[in-house]
Write a protein that holds these residues in place. Sequence first.
Motif, PDB file in Angstrom:
ATOM      1  N   ASP A 129      -4.352  -3.576  -1.921  1.00  0.00           N
ATOM      2  CA  ASP A 129      -4.964  -2.560  -1.069  1.00  0.00           C
ATOM      3  C   ASP A 129      -6.046  -1.781  -1.821  1.00  0.00           C
ATOM      4  O   ASP A 129      -6.317  -2.028  -3.000  1.00  0.00           O
ATOM      5  N   PHE A 174      -6.626  -5.066   5.075  1.00  0.00           N
ATOM      6  CA  PHE A 174      -6.738  -3.616   5.143  1.00  0.00           C
ATOM      7  C   PHE A 174      -8.081  -3.227   5.742  1.00  0.00           C
ATOM      8  O   PHE A 174      -9.106  -3.871   5.480  1.00  0.00           O
ATOM      9  N   GLY A 178      -9.170   1.854   4.308  1.00  0.00           N
ATOM     10  CA  GLY A 178      -7.853   1.752   3.688  1.00  0.00           C
ATOM     11  C   GLY A 178      -6.736   2.420   4.448  1.00  0.00           C
ATOM     12  O   GLY A 178      -5.594   2.445   3.979  1.00  0.00           O
ATOM     13  N   THR A 180      -5.561   1.597   7.506  1.00  0.00           N
ATOM     14  CA  THR A 180      -4.856   0.708   8.426  1.00  0.00           C
ATOM     15  C   THR A 180      -4.468  -0.567   7.704  1.00  0.00           C
ATOM     16  O   THR A 180      -5.291  -1.148   6.982  1.00  0.00           O
ATOM     17  N   LEU A 181      -3.231  -0.998   7.884  1.00  0.00           N
ATOM     18  CA  LEU A 181      -2.774  -2.287   7.394  1.00  0.00           C
ATOM     19  C   LEU A 181      -2.594  -3.207   8.595  1.00  0.00           C
ATOM     20  O   LEU A 181      -1.965  -2.833   9.594  1.00  0.00           O
ATOM     21  N   LEU A 196      -1.554   3.632   7.422  1.00  0.00           N
ATOM     22  CA  LEU A 196      -1.198   3.577   6.011  1.00  0.00           C
ATOM     23  C   LEU A 196      -1.624   4.873   5.332  1.00  0.00           C
ATOM     24  O   LEU A 196      -2.817   5.201   5.311  1.00  0.00           O
ATOM     25  N   GLN A 198      -2.684   6.473   2.278  1.00  0.00           N
ATOM     26  CA  GLN A 198      -3.227   5.850   1.085  1.00  0.00           C
ATOM     27  C   GLN A 198      -2.647   6.410  -0.207  1.00  0.00           C
ATOM     28  O   GLN A 198      -2.579   5.699  -1.212  1.00  0.00           O
TER      29      GLN A 198
END
Length: 321
Positions: A129, A174, A178, A180-181, A196, A198
């Motif tokens: 990520d 991702f 960063g 959203t997964l 997500l 971070q």
Amino acid sequence: MDQRAFRSGESASDPTRGSGDIRIECIWRGPAELGECPIWDERRQRLFWIDSLQCRIWCCDASGRDLHHWQLPEVIGSIGLREDGGFVAGLASGFALVDLASGDEARIERIGDPEPDLADTRLNDGKVDRQGRFWCGSMNRDFAEPNASLYRLEETLSWQKVDSGITVSNGLAFSLDGATLYFSDSRVDRSYRYDLDQQSGALSNRRAFIDTGSYRGRIDGATVDARGNYWGALFEGGAIGCFSPQGDLLHHIGLPVSCPTMCAFGGERMNALYVTSATFSLDHKKLAREPQAGGLFAIHGLNAQGIPEPRFKGEPRGRGN
């Protein structure tokens, strides 16, 4: 949006369509039994990918030349670039750090098995990520039951289970910010987005992402481009799909193989889309119809560009951890 199965070259308000024609080139014939996890190392200007079931890491230059491979002692599900130049990997036996020696054998430092009590699972798809953590999901080897999970491997080389009830983990990517997964449980044809955090790595608000019910194939490996669009290999669908961050199908690119497995942008300008493929599920008749099955492909002319892959920040034990 109408999510019918577009033919290669057709478009639905398509931001990826360039003025020239899309060109698909097989740059390595293989065949791989289960090609996976293409990843472009912009520092070395080399493409790396794996043959999971043949237990190999391969590499070549942007055009498919200067080939080399390294043998591993077991099945490998995924790799991610590491900050110090090696790889982090999801092996059948668990998480590991991998260094490519000058010969044909890879050097492995084992980290640990997150599922030591489950003989019917192994680690599968994985991605680093934006914060330098490695996310990797497991899979049921027989595709039989949802006893696999999703894990987050920290810089400290400790791991945390972040979701469960999965059959085959795939589709990890991702968003550009960063936050959203993206994730696919491919054998049950479900695709999700998570929020997500971070800083902590916590996931929340799992919701449906891509509905593949109206066209062939299921989301396998994936990547995100510089516009934030999500590109996924449609396994058993013979195509790559480009989707908006909301899950709308923007573009569908037909391939000469039915089982593409994963895609990644690379090359000097990060504008070639590399695609791995598989042969393990094809019988003799299908293999005869698909002479390029198991090959590595480069797709040109997409009018799309990738971004460099993040690198795992964890180091081998004894080197400051």
